[in-house]
Design a protein around this motif. Structure first.
Motif, PDB file in Angstrom:
ATOM      1  N   UNK A 143       0.839  -1.200   0.000  1.00  0.00           N
ATOM      2  CA  UNK A 143       0.000   0.000   0.000  1.00  0.00           C
ATOM      3  C   UNK A 143       0.874   1.249   0.000  1.00  0.00           C
ATOM      4  N   UNK A 144       1.924   1.236   0.830  1.00  0.00           N
ATOM      5  CA  UNK A 144       2.798   2.400   0.955  1.00  0.00           C
ATOM      6  C   UNK A 144       3.459   2.753  -0.371  1.00  0.00           C
ATOM      7  N   UNK A 145       4.009   1.764  -1.050  1.00  0.00           N
ATOM      8  CA  UNK A 145       4.693   2.035  -2.320  1.00  0.00           C
ATOM      9  C   UNK A 145       3.714   2.494  -3.391  1.00  0.00           C
ATOM     10  N   UNK A 146       2.550   1.853  -3.452  1.00  0.00           N
ATOM     11  CA  UNK A 146       1.567   2.245  -4.463  1.00  0.00           C
ATOM     12  C   UNK A 146       1.065   3.665  -4.221  1.00  0.00           C
ATOM     13  N   UNK A 147       0.830   4.011  -2.962  1.00  0.00           N
ATOM     14  CA  UNK A 147       0.358   5.356  -2.634  1.00  0.00           C
ATOM     15  C   UNK A 147       1.419   6.400  -2.949  1.00  0.00           C
ATOM     16  N   UNK A 148       2.662   6.088  -2.631  1.00  0.00           N
ATOM     17  CA  UNK A 148       3.745   7.045  -2.861  1.00  0.00           C
ATOM     18  C   UNK A 148       3.970   7.271  -4.357  1.00  0.00           C
ATOM     19  N   UNK A 149       3.904   6.218  -5.135  1.00  0.00           N
ATOM     20  CA  UNK A 149       4.065   6.379  -6.579  1.00  0.00           C
ATOM     21  C   UNK A 149       2.893   7.141  -7.193  1.00  0.00           C
ATOM     22  N   UNK A 179      14.560   1.743   0.541  1.00  0.00           N
ATOM     23  CA  UNK A 179      13.896   2.062  -0.726  1.00  0.00           C
ATOM     24  C   UNK A 179      12.752   3.039  -0.507  1.00  0.00           C
ATOM     25  N   UNK A 180      11.963   2.788   0.530  1.00  0.00           N
ATOM     26  CA  UNK A 180      10.832   3.674   0.806  1.00  0.00           C
ATOM     27  C   UNK A 180      11.313   5.063   1.203  1.00  0.00           C
ATOM     28  N   UNK A 181      12.337   5.134   2.024  1.00  0.00           N
ATOM     29  CA  UNK A 181      12.831   6.435   2.467  1.00  0.00           C
ATOM     30  C   UNK A 181      13.361   7.278   1.306  1.00  0.00           C
ATOM     31  N   UNK A 182      14.046   6.629   0.357  1.00  0.00           N
ATOM     32  CA  UNK A 182      14.558   7.387  -0.786  1.00  0.00           C
ATOM     33  C   UNK A 182      13.406   7.901  -1.652  1.00  0.00           C
ATOM     34  N   UNK A 183      12.391   7.080  -1.845  1.00  0.00           N
ATOM     35  CA  UNK A 183      11.240   7.502  -2.650  1.00  0.00           C
ATOM     36  C   UNK A 183      10.452   8.587  -1.931  1.00  0.00           C
ATOM     37  N   UNK A 184      10.290   8.434  -0.626  1.00  0.00           N
ATOM     38  CA  UNK A 184       9.551   9.437   0.147  1.00  0.00           C
ATOM     39  C   UNK A 184      10.242  10.787   0.069  1.00  0.00           C
ATOM     40  N   UNK A 185      11.550  10.788   0.098  1.00  0.00           N
ATOM     41  CA  UNK A 185      12.294  12.046  -0.003  1.00  0.00           C
ATOM     42  C   UNK A 185      12.138  12.654  -1.387  1.00  0.00           C
ATOM     43  N   UNK A 186      12.291  11.836  -2.413  1.00  0.00           N
ATOM     44  CA  UNK A 186      12.208  12.333  -3.786  1.00  0.00           C
ATOM     45  C   UNK A 186      10.837  12.913  -4.099  1.00  0.00           C
ATOM     46  N   UNK A 206      14.508  12.984   5.594  1.00  0.00           N
ATOM     47  CA  UNK A 206      15.592  12.280   6.286  1.00  0.00           C
ATOM     48  C   UNK A 206      16.826  12.263   5.378  1.00  0.00           C
ATOM     49  N   UNK A 207      17.899  12.952   5.778  1.00  0.00           N
ATOM     50  CA  UNK A 207      19.077  13.055   4.913  1.00  0.00           C
ATOM     51  C   UNK A 207      19.779  11.719   4.680  1.00  0.00           C
ATOM     52  N   UNK A 208      19.477  10.734   5.510  1.00  0.00           N
ATOM     53  CA  UNK A 208      20.049   9.409   5.264  1.00  0.00           C
ATOM     54  C   UNK A 208      19.562   8.834   3.944  1.00  0.00           C
ATOM     55  N   UNK A 209      18.413   9.317   3.476  1.00  0.00           N
ATOM     56  CA  UNK A 209      17.860   8.826   2.211  1.00  0.00           C
ATOM     57  C   UNK A 209      18.796   9.097   1.048  1.00  0.00           C
TER      58      UNK A 209
END
Length: 250
Positions: A143-149, A179-186, A206-209
């Protein structure tokens, strides 16, 4: 991702020597998927041509995955009509299986292909189906990935309020993978800046992304994350730091 490609390639080589055709096909398709993700669509296309000669050995999941990966590959090569046709075929085959998990995965990836090709309305249709099927699976990470995309495509369409709602839905799922953190940042950082939403910025920034993106080896992930943080640093008054991020060698 780069390590995943190496592992899949090693598996494919060993399975080929053992004469395990079905498993060799699956492993080789995985190599092709990783190759296009890592920015080498020509290698992916070559691998897809290799395994296409063995179509008589494809089961349904492998056939679905073949069209899905070829759609991504053709999109990366600028072959828009072929990519969209392959995406439609992958979706059709996935729906025939009745598996919500498979449908959610394929619809999500085909939506990304359509969005990359500028077909935002078509992408939105696939995103909506992907998200609905993801909810049926009960898998919060899906759900998280589909919603973010979906949020990313909505943002590109200028529907910022709806995009924000999708990002918040994704964040509420509690997924913490790199993977989620990098997409959430982008996705979330540019959206938060456009809406002047400090809480959203704090949740996504989150700068770690940025380091996670670098470690992945995925060119698109590095570029998208880097661009988002460069925009953030400029907004915070540190244009030099933003330029440094954008000038990094990939």
């Amino acid at each position: 991702t780069s390590e995943g490609e190496q592992a899949a390639a090693e598996a494919a080589a060993r399975l080929g020597r053992l004469g395990e055709t079905g498993l060799w096909l699956t492993a080789t398709l995985s190599v092709a998927r990783y190759a296009v993700t890592l920015g080498d669509p020509r290698r992916a296309a070559g691998l897809l041509d290799d395994i296409a000669r063995w179509r008589g050995h494809f089961d349904t999941p492998l056939n679905v995955a073949f069209y899905e990966v070829r759609a991504e590959t053709r999109a990366a090569l600028g072959q828009a009509s072929g990519a969209l046709a392959d995406g439609a075929r992958a979706v059709q085959l996935a729906r025939e299986t009745g598996s919500s998990e498979l449908v959610a995965q394929v619809e999500n990836n085909v939506a990304l292909v359509a969005a990359d090709l500028g077909e935002l309305e078509l992408a939105a249709e696939h995103h909506r189906t992907a998200l609905a099927e993801a909810h049926r699976t009960g898998l919060l990470w899906r759900v998280a990935y589909c919603a973010l995309n979906y949020a990313q495509t909505l943002g590109r369409s200028g529907e910022l309020t709806r995009a924000r709602a999708m990002v918040l839905e994704a964040l509420d799922c509690g997924v913490t993978t790199a993977t989620f953190k990098t997409k959430a940042a982008a996705v979330g950082i540019p959206l938060a800046l456009a809406l002047n939403d400090r809480s959203l910025l704090q949740a996504c920034g989150d700068e770690r992304a940025l380091e996670y993106a670098r470690q992945s080896g995925e060119i698109q992930r590095i570029a998208a994350g880097g661009a988002a943080f460069a925009e953030l640093f400029r907004a915070q008054g540190d244009a030099a730091r933003g330029r440094a991020v954008l000038s990094e060698k990939i």
